[in-house]
Design a protein around this motif. Structure first.
Motif, PDB file in Angstrom:
ATOM      1  N   GLY A   1      26.002  33.638  29.020  1.00  0.00           N
ATOM      2  CA  GLY A   1      26.027  32.633  27.966  1.00  0.00           C
ATOM      3  C   GLY A   1      25.004  32.917  26.874  1.00  0.00           C
ATOM      4  O   GLY A   1      25.280  32.728  25.685  1.00  0.00           O
ATOM      5  N   LEU A   2      23.826  33.385  27.284  1.00  0.00           N
ATOM      6  CA  LEU A   2      22.801  33.740  26.305  1.00  0.00           C
ATOM      7  C   LEU A   2      23.205  34.990  25.526  1.00  0.00           C
ATOM      8  O   LEU A   2      23.027  35.059  24.302  1.00  0.00           O
ATOM      9  N   ASP A   3      23.769  35.964  26.227  1.00  0.00           N
ATOM     10  CA  ASP A   3      24.225  37.194  25.556  1.00  0.00           C
ATOM     11  C   ASP A   3      25.303  36.894  24.530  1.00  0.00           C
ATOM     12  O   ASP A   3      25.322  37.475  23.441  1.00  0.00           O
ATOM     13  N   GLN A   4      26.217  35.975  24.885  1.00  0.00           N
ATOM     14  CA  GLN A   4      27.335  35.641  24.005  1.00  0.00           C
ATOM     15  C   GLN A   4      26.982  34.522  23.011  1.00  0.00           C
ATOM     16  O   GLN A   4      27.834  34.131  22.219  1.00  0.00           O
ATOM     17  N   ARG A   5      25.765  34.031  23.092  1.00  0.00           N
ATOM     18  CA  ARG A   5      25.281  32.953  22.216  1.00  0.00           C
ATOM     19  C   ARG A   5      26.238  31.754  22.244  1.00  0.00           C
ATOM     20  O   ARG A   5      26.728  31.268  21.217  1.00  0.00           O
ATOM     21  N   GLU A   6      26.502  31.282  23.485  1.00  0.00           N
ATOM     22  CA  GLU A   6      27.427  30.161  23.684  1.00  0.00           C
ATOM     23  C   GLU A   6      26.757  28.799  23.519  1.00  0.00           C
ATOM     24  O   GLU A   6      27.426  27.769  23.586  1.00  0.00           O
ATOM     25  N   PHE A   7      25.445  28.784  23.323  1.00  0.00           N
ATOM     26  CA  PHE A   7      24.731  27.518  23.228  1.00  0.00           C
ATOM     27  C   PHE A   7      24.787  26.999  21.792  1.00  0.00           C
ATOM     28  O   PHE A   7      24.515  27.735  20.841  1.00  0.00           O
ATOM     29  N   VAL A   8      25.184  25.741  21.656  1.00  0.00           N
ATOM     30  CA  VAL A   8      25.381  25.140  20.341  1.00  0.00           C
ATOM     31  C   VAL A   8      24.496  23.897  20.231  1.00  0.00           C
ATOM     32  O   VAL A   8      24.000  23.374  21.234  1.00  0.00           O
ATOM     33  N   LEU A   9      24.313  23.439  19.003  1.00  0.00           N
ATOM     34  CA  LEU A   9      23.440  22.298  18.767  1.00  0.00           C
ATOM     35  C   LEU A   9      24.197  21.124  18.165  1.00  0.00           C
ATOM     36  O   LEU A   9      25.154  21.305  17.402  1.00  0.00           O
ATOM     37  N   ALA A  10      23.763  19.940  18.538  1.00  0.00           N
ATOM     38  CA  ALA A  10      24.178  18.706  17.873  1.00  0.00           C
ATOM     39  C   ALA A  10      22.913  18.081  17.306  1.00  0.00           C
ATOM     40  O   ALA A  10      21.803  18.307  17.807  1.00  0.00           O
ATOM     41  N   TYR A  11      23.074  17.289  16.251  1.00  0.00           N
ATOM     42  CA  TYR A  11      21.915  16.733  15.553  1.00  0.00           C
ATOM     43  C   TYR A  11      22.045  15.216  15.499  1.00  0.00           C
ATOM     44  O   TYR A  11      23.015  14.686  14.967  1.00  0.00           O
ATOM     45  N   GLN A  12      21.041  14.529  16.078  1.00  0.00           N
ATOM     46  CA  GLN A  12      21.084  13.066  16.068  1.00  0.00           C
ATOM     47  C   GLN A  12      20.076  12.535  15.055  1.00  0.00           C
ATOM     48  O   GLN A  12      18.875  12.845  15.114  1.00  0.00           O
ATOM     49  N   PRO A  13      20.540  11.719  14.093  1.00  0.00           N
ATOM     50  CA  PRO A  13      19.649  11.200  13.045  1.00  0.00           C
ATOM     51  C   PRO A  13      18.609  10.222  13.597  1.00  0.00           C
ATOM     52  O   PRO A  13      18.843   9.507  14.564  1.00  0.00           O
ATOM     53  N   LYS A  14      17.455  10.203  12.921  1.00  0.00           N
ATOM     54  CA  LYS A  14      16.403   9.212  13.147  1.00  0.00           C
ATOM     55  C   LYS A  14      16.173   8.510  11.807  1.00  0.00           C
ATOM     56  O   LYS A  14      16.037   9.181  10.777  1.00  0.00           O
ATOM     57  N   VAL A  15      16.133   7.195  11.809  1.00  0.00           N
ATOM     58  CA  VAL A  15      15.996   6.444  10.558  1.00  0.00           C
ATOM     59  C   VAL A  15      14.794   5.513  10.613  1.00  0.00           C
ATOM     60  O   VAL A  15      14.313   5.147  11.701  1.00  0.00           O
ATOM     61  N   LEU A  16      14.306   5.148   9.437  1.00  0.00           N
ATOM     62  CA  LEU A  16      13.248   4.153   9.349  1.00  0.00           C
ATOM     63  C   LEU A  16      13.801   2.796   9.770  1.00  0.00           C
ATOM     64  O   LEU A  16      14.871   2.386   9.307  1.00  0.00           O
ATOM     65  N   CYS A  17      13.093   2.107  10.653  1.00  0.00           N
ATOM     66  CA  CYS A  17      13.571   0.802  11.129  1.00  0.00           C
ATOM     67  C   CYS A  17      13.699  -0.199   9.988  1.00  0.00           C
ATOM     68  O   CYS A  17      14.638  -1.000   9.953  1.00  0.00           O
ATOM     69  N   THR A  18      12.774  -0.158   9.059  1.00  0.00           N
ATOM     70  CA  THR A  18      12.733  -1.196   8.027  1.00  0.00           C
ATOM     71  C   THR A  18      13.821  -1.039   6.981  1.00  0.00           C
ATOM     72  O   THR A  18      14.369  -2.028   6.486  1.00  0.00           O
ATOM     73  N   THR A  19      14.169   0.193   6.598  1.00  0.00           N
ATOM     74  CA  THR A  19      15.092   0.411   5.485  1.00  0.00           C
ATOM     75  C   THR A  19      16.385   1.112   5.874  1.00  0.00           C
ATOM     76  O   THR A  19      17.346   1.114   5.105  1.00  0.00           O
ATOM     77  N   GLY A  20      16.424   1.752   7.054  1.00  0.00           N
ATOM     78  CA  GLY A  20      17.591   2.529   7.437  1.00  0.00           C
ATOM     79  C   GLY A  20      17.627   3.903   6.791  1.00  0.00           C
ATOM     80  O   GLY A  20      18.588   4.663   6.985  1.00  0.00           O
ATOM     81  N   GLU A  21      16.591   4.249   6.034  1.00  0.00           N
ATOM     82  CA  GLU A  21      16.545   5.546   5.354  1.00  0.00           C
ATOM     83  C   GLU A  21      16.418   6.678   6.369  1.00  0.00           C
ATOM     84  O   GLU A  21      15.691   6.570   7.362  1.00  0.00           O
ATOM     85  N   LEU A  22      17.133   7.770   6.125  1.00  0.00           N
ATOM     86  CA  LEU A  22      17.058   8.932   7.007  1.00  0.00           C
ATOM     87  C   LEU A  22      15.652   9.505   6.988  1.00  0.00           C
ATOM     88  O   LEU A  22      15.094   9.787   5.924  1.00  0.00           O
ATOM     89  N   ALA A  23      15.071   9.687   8.187  1.00  0.00           N
ATOM     90  CA  ALA A  23      13.709  10.212   8.290  1.00  0.00           C
ATOM     91  C   ALA A  23      13.644  11.528   9.039  1.00  0.00           C
ATOM     92  O   ALA A  23      12.670  12.272   8.905  1.00  0.00           O
ATOM     93  N   GLY A  24      14.651  11.826   9.851  1.00  0.00           N
ATOM     94  CA  GLY A  24      14.604  13.063  10.618  1.00  0.00           C
ATOM     95  C   GLY A  24      15.851  13.243  11.453  1.00  0.00           C
ATOM     96  O   GLY A  24      16.741  12.388  11.474  1.00  0.00           O
ATOM     97  N   VAL A  25      15.914  14.383  12.132  1.00  0.00           N
ATOM     98  CA  VAL A  25      17.010  14.682  13.048  1.00  0.00           C
ATOM     99  C   VAL A  25      16.424  15.360  14.285  1.00  0.00           C
ATOM    100  O   VAL A  25      15.424  16.071  14.203  1.00  0.00           O
ATOM    101  N   GLU A  26      17.043  15.103  15.427  1.00  0.00           N
ATOM    102  CA  GLU A  26      16.663  15.803  16.656  1.00  0.00           C
ATOM    103  C   GLU A  26      17.775  16.780  17.022  1.00  0.00           C
ATOM    104  O   GLU A  26      18.944  16.407  17.084  1.00  0.00           O
TER     105      GLU A  26
END
Length: 406
Positions: free
Chosen positions: A150-175
């Motif tokens: 799996g590592l040789d074939q680079r089968e590992f993929v990523l998903a990105y979950q947003p993190k937002v400011l509680c007060t405004t809902g503005e995008l602050a980051g991704v994990e």
């Protein structure tokens, strides 16, 4: 509403019939049984979308039933009912979540019809048990040869979950969250392969691939700010999970710094997330390396805080910049005064140490409002967004711009 089916398991006929009447009035099809054997037969043949489960029963208690539901990969939404105390109910709910079950809520007896209706009708979607439940992949099914390939074939993929400011809902980051696109078993979560990677000394190689992918995506996202929608990249942070075993690999972090330069990502925009227990395994060695990482400019987050048994002294000694409240407390906060106490304590503790506080596992607007009220900085969870494939992130952001508040 006709596609919603409720299966009730309760040894008290009066309670079962009461739940049945309330659910039928709300438009659900309902089956009720006091017998666990009949319950599992109906589970397979009738495929309910919802389950109401009593904790205290004579032949097979609710905890045993939930353990078996987990083994069957049951996707029905589960409402736990009982006359036991709130602490026992809360513990049962947390146990079910940790088994991977979809908990719609816990309901103390006696309960009101309104409470039950809200749990039956107020949830997003309707999970169901398939007629032929897929056999869960066991970590034992994954071999060292599989992982190396799996590592040789680079089968590992990523998903990105947003993190937002509680007060405004503005995008602050991704994990960045790693998944294995296995050719036989399908998309596997990290719990299926990370332990093997750690035990076989392949975790650093995997971490290399994860960080390289994440930085390439993040650099491209920020470089494309001329395209709509605009991304607030001067404030946006990228979080990546780090294994405790990787903390000893100084060369890996030096490569990360070089890749930040190659992808034009300021190191100060990268957060390494470590679990509470891993960060405390060797506090002296951790102190040296983590201090160096902060000097370089990287940020550090202590993840899943509240689930380990580390001392407050070690938290103070290590140079974290963020503390993340474990989702098991966040997800039960609205139903549990004990969980709310823990969440507020961690947020207050983090702020007293000058740390930014993130709550993960935010599933509804009520929880987000509570977090905002107690001063939590950031929110992450399905109420904001599920983890997104890299190519789906901009469309999600574009849709959010038309309605910026989560």
């Amino acid at each position: 509403m006709g596609d919603r089916r409720l299966l009730i398991l309760d040894d008290d006929p009066m309670t079962g019939e009461t739940i049945q009447r309330i659910a039928e009035f709300a438009g659900l099809e309902v089956r009720f049984t006091p017998d666990p054997g009949d319950f599992f037969t109906l589970l397979h043949d009738w495929r309910p979308t919802h389950i109401a489960l009593d904790l205290v029963m004579p032949t097979m208690d609710g905890v045993q039933v939930m353990a078996r539901l987990a083994k069957l990969s049951c996707r029905a939404k589960i409402i736990i009912t009982s006359g036991v105390g709130s602490r026992v109910l809360d513990a049962a709910g947390r146990s079910a979540v940790e088994h991977g079950l979809d908990i719609a809520g816990v309901l103390a007896k006696p309960f009101s019809p309104i409470q039950l209706r809200e749990m039956l009708l107020g949830q997003r979607g309707s999970g169901a048990l398939s007629a032929e439940p897929p056999k869960p992949v066991s970590p034992a099914d994954i071999t060292l040869a599989d992982l190396q390939r799996g590592l040789d074939q680079r089968e590992f993929v990523l998903a990105y979950q947003p993190k937002v400011l509680c007060t405004t809902g503005e995008l602050a980051g991704v994990e960045a969250l790693v998944r294995w696109a296995h050719p036989t078993h399908g998309l596997l979560p990290p719990g299926q392969f990370i332990p093997l990677a750690e035990s076989c000394d392949l975790i650093d190689r995997l971490t290399d691939q994860v960080i390289d992918q994440a930085l390439a995506w993040f650099g491209s996202l920020c470089a494309g700010t001329a395209q709509p929608p605009p991304v607030p990249c001067d404030r946006l942070m990228l979080s990546v999970n780090i294994s405790a075993r990787t903390l000893a690999n100084v060369a890996l972090f030096e490569r990360v710094y070089q890749r930040c330069e190659a992808h034009r990502v300021d190191p100060a925009r990268l957060i390494f997330e470590l679990t509470e227990t891993s960060a405390m395994d060797d506090p002296v060695a951790s102190l040296d390396l983590l201090t160096r990482l902060r000097v370089i400019g990287f940020h550090l987050s202590i993840d899943d805080f509240g689930t380990g048994f580390s001392s407050m002294l070690q938290l103070v000694r290590l140079p974290f910049s963020e503390i993340k409240v474990d989702k098991s407390f966040v997800m039960t906060a609205m139903a549990s005064s004990e969980s709310r106490t823990v969440v507020k304590f961690i947020v207050d503790l983090g702020h007293s140490l000058g740390l930014r506080c993130t709550a993960e596992g935010v599933e509804d607007a009520e929880t987000l409002a509570y977090l905002t009220a107690i001063g939590c900085d950031l929110a992450q969870g399905y109420h904001i967004a599920r983890p997104l494939a890299g190519e789906d992130f901009r469309p999600w952001l574009a849709a959010r711009f038309s309605s910026p508040t989560p």
